[in-house]
Design an enzyme around this catalytic site. Structure first.
Site, PDB file in Angstrom:
ATOM      1  N   HIS A  92      59.214  35.308  51.542  1.00  0.00           N
ATOM      2  CA  HIS A  92      57.866  35.798  51.898  1.00  0.00           C
ATOM      3  C   HIS A  92      57.208  34.804  52.876  1.00  0.00           C
ATOM      4  O   HIS A  92      56.246  34.108  52.538  1.00  0.00           O
ATOM      5  CB  HIS A  92      57.067  35.904  50.597  1.00  0.00           C
ATOM      6  CG  HIS A  92      55.758  36.614  50.676  1.00  0.00           C
ATOM      7  ND1 HIS A  92      54.785  36.310  51.595  1.00  0.00           N
ATOM      8  CD2 HIS A  92      55.253  37.612  49.914  1.00  0.00           C
ATOM      9  CE1 HIS A  92      53.731  37.090  51.384  1.00  0.00           C
ATOM     10  NE2 HIS A  92      53.993  37.889  50.372  1.00  0.00           N
ATOM     11  N   GLU A  99      58.436  39.000  56.378  1.00  0.00           N
ATOM     12  CA  GLU A  99      59.200  38.680  55.178  1.00  0.00           C
ATOM     13  C   GLU A  99      60.598  39.292  55.250  1.00  0.00           C
ATOM     14  O   GLU A  99      60.749  40.507  55.396  1.00  0.00           O
ATOM     15  CB  GLU A  99      58.459  39.208  53.949  1.00  0.00           C
ATOM     16  CG  GLU A  99      57.012  38.717  53.897  1.00  0.00           C
ATOM     17  CD  GLU A  99      56.168  39.471  52.891  1.00  0.00           C
ATOM     18  OE1 GLU A  99      56.723  39.882  51.850  1.00  0.00           O
ATOM     19  OE2 GLU A  99      54.966  39.655  53.135  1.00  0.00           O
TER      20      GLU A  99
END
Length: 268
Positions: free
Chosen positions: A144, A244
């Site tokens: 992320h 991400e």
């Protein structure tokens, strides 16, 4: 304060927390950091760091209501296996998380999760999941990554034109037209991604190349959601974009007993 590993070589520097195997700093020598980190982030046991590269695993988003949002890896303590000085410009750090009584209570599978971080003029992350159980399991996951930018109005994301995506804010399936620019909250899961992605800022271009996945999440919380988020200044949405590397939704991974899967991201 949580424990972390600090890396310095002739190419770059990095800092990696043992909790969550969380990379929270990476910068090439004499350059600005590539990763954004909130100045008011918690560095406390049991709390996820805001910024850097949180690891979402074995569930990304709210796909599994029995698990914490984004799974348990990002607040779990990894073991430091090795730091290898490959050469003067390249350092490799290996961290590992294995099933425990606590993880089995949350998710009933035996596993080994290894993150290999290679710090050089590129940042390479290889997240390998090995199934140590006698039954097959499925995972969704993400690296992320919060990228540091000059200002949200100065950036555009290239490489996703004509790609299908789920708009997580409206639950609509749409198709990207042109570059992504940011003028409001963006939370999208792009599918069928097989090209390099470029984050173009006014003074630099960041390249992201993924392997072991065909989905990419592009996210910025914008003003209202940004104000509601923990460990983040109200104006912080101006300073980062998340791109991400993921296995999300239909791009989940099914891993048979004694088999492995690696999600790899190379950032330069």
């Amino acid at each position: 304060m949580i424990d972390f590993i600090e890396v310095h070589n002739n190419s770059a520097s990095a800092k990696i927390a043992l909790q969550g195997a969380h990379i929270f700093h990476y910068a090439r020598k004499d350059e600005k950091p590539l990763l954004w980190l909130s100045e008011i982030s918690d560095f406390e046991v049991g709390k996820a760091i805001r910024g850097g590269v949180p690891i979402c695993w074995p569930s990304f988003g709210m796909n599994n209501s029995d698990l914490p949002q984004h799974g348990f890896a990002r607040t779990s303590e990894f073991k430091h296996l090795a730091t290898n000085e490959i050469d003067a410009n390249t350092t490799e750090v290996i961290l590992v998380l294995k099933h425990s009584k606590e993880t089995l209570a949350l998710w009933p599978y035996k596993f080994e999760l290894e993150l290999k971080v290679t710090v050089s003029d590129k940042l390479t992350m290889e997240l390998r999941t090995t199934n140590l159980d006698e039954k097959t399991f499925k995972i969704t996951q993400a690296l992320h990554t919060y990228f540091s930018i000059s200002h949200i109005s100065d950036v555009r994301v290239k490489g996703l034109d004509k790609k299908p995506y789920l708009d997580a804010l409206t639950n609509e399936q749409l198709t990207q037209n042109g570059d992504i620019v940011f003028e409001k909250e963006v939370d999208r899961v792009y599918q069928e991604v097989n090209e390099q992605i470029l984050l173009k800022d006014k003074d630099r271009t960041i390249r992201i190349k993924n392997e072991g996945s065909s989905s990419v999440v592009v996210w910025n919380p914008w003003i209202e959601k940004g104000k509601r988020m923990s460990a983040m200044r109200d104006e912080a949405y101006n300073d980062f974009v998340c791109i991400e590397s993921a296995n999300a939704f239909d791009d989940f991974v099914e891993i048979k007993p004694k088999n492995s899967h690696t999600l790899k991201a190379v950032i330069s």
